[in-house]
Design a protein around this motif. Structure first.
Motif: not given
Lengths: 117, 118
Positions: A98-103
């Motif tokens: 988690x931490x990057x909504x793009x991935x």
């Protein structure tokens, strides 16, 4: 498996009993989440694991609720002394770190429907 | 705290008609916005998401959504509804923290149940 697997799909219990709900995330997903969906409501965040540790358990409603993920894969949500108000669908989701909504898209399981009589 | 409002609890449309599901959000900055669909016996499935760039985003199954900052809205649309689109639709806001501290928490609306008449 191909998706997030949750067992049991349905659980009926009596008030005051203890229940365990299991979540098997997508292989390789290090992040795991539990949400609760009450009747007529959207899912509400309960807890988030990154690996084995609970990074955020701020959504757990009280100390009767507890979740573990001892080996960083399967997680168990545990509810002690169940109450009628605990009746809901408990959703599990997993994602890449988690931490990057793009991935970090969340993939949800079908849920475990808990009914407390 | 972030919040999401879906004003319509239940919408009924005829097959082939156009569809618009409303979503309003409250957040301190530009959030990540999502639309999910939940069919009976299935888990939540991501239809589309938005963070920046073109305010009209395309998703799966022929859905699109338009972000309007001035209205704090992120409405979902489909030009022609199919019977298989009958389901419950959820709009959600994803927290954004540039320190990476909370980029994992989704806040959902209460959902809109879509019924499709033949």
């Amino acid at each position: 498996g191909a998706g997030v697997s949750q067992t049991p799909s349905n659980k009926v219990t009596e008030k005051g009993k203890y229940v365990e709900l299991r979540c098997d995330p997508i292989s390789g997903h290090t992040a795991l989440y539990w949400y609760r969906q009450s009747l007529g409501q959207g899912p509400e965040f309960l807890i988030y694991f990154q690996g084995t540790g609970a990074a955020d358990d701020s959504g757990l409603p009280n100390d009767r609720f507890f979740a573990v993920r001892p080996e960083g894969s399967v997680s168990t949500l545990k509810i002690q002394r169940t109450e009628r108000g605990d009746s809901a669908v408990y959703l599990c989701a997993s994602s890449l770190p988690a931490g990057d909504w793009d991935t970090g898209e969340l993939f949800f399981g079908e849920g475990s429907r808990l009914t407390v009589l | 705290a972030q919040s999401v409002t879906q004003p319509d609890i239940h919408i009924t449309v005829s097959e082939g008609a156009s569809l618009e599901l409303r979503c309003n959000y409250s957040y301190g900055a530009t959030p990540y916005l999502f639309w999910y669909v939940q069919s009976p016996g299935q888990g939540l499935q991501l239809l589309l998401k938005y963070f920046s760039g073109d305010t009209l985003v395309q998703g799966i199954k022929g859905f699109e959504a338009e972000f309007k900052r001035s209205q704090s809205s992120f409405n979902l649309r489909k030009p022609s509804v199919h019977w298989s689109d009958a389901a419950e639709y959820f709009c959600a806001v994803g927290a954004v923290s540039y320190s990476g501290g909370s980029n994992y928490k989704l806040t959902f609306g209460k959902g809109t149940l879509l019924t499709v008449n033949p």
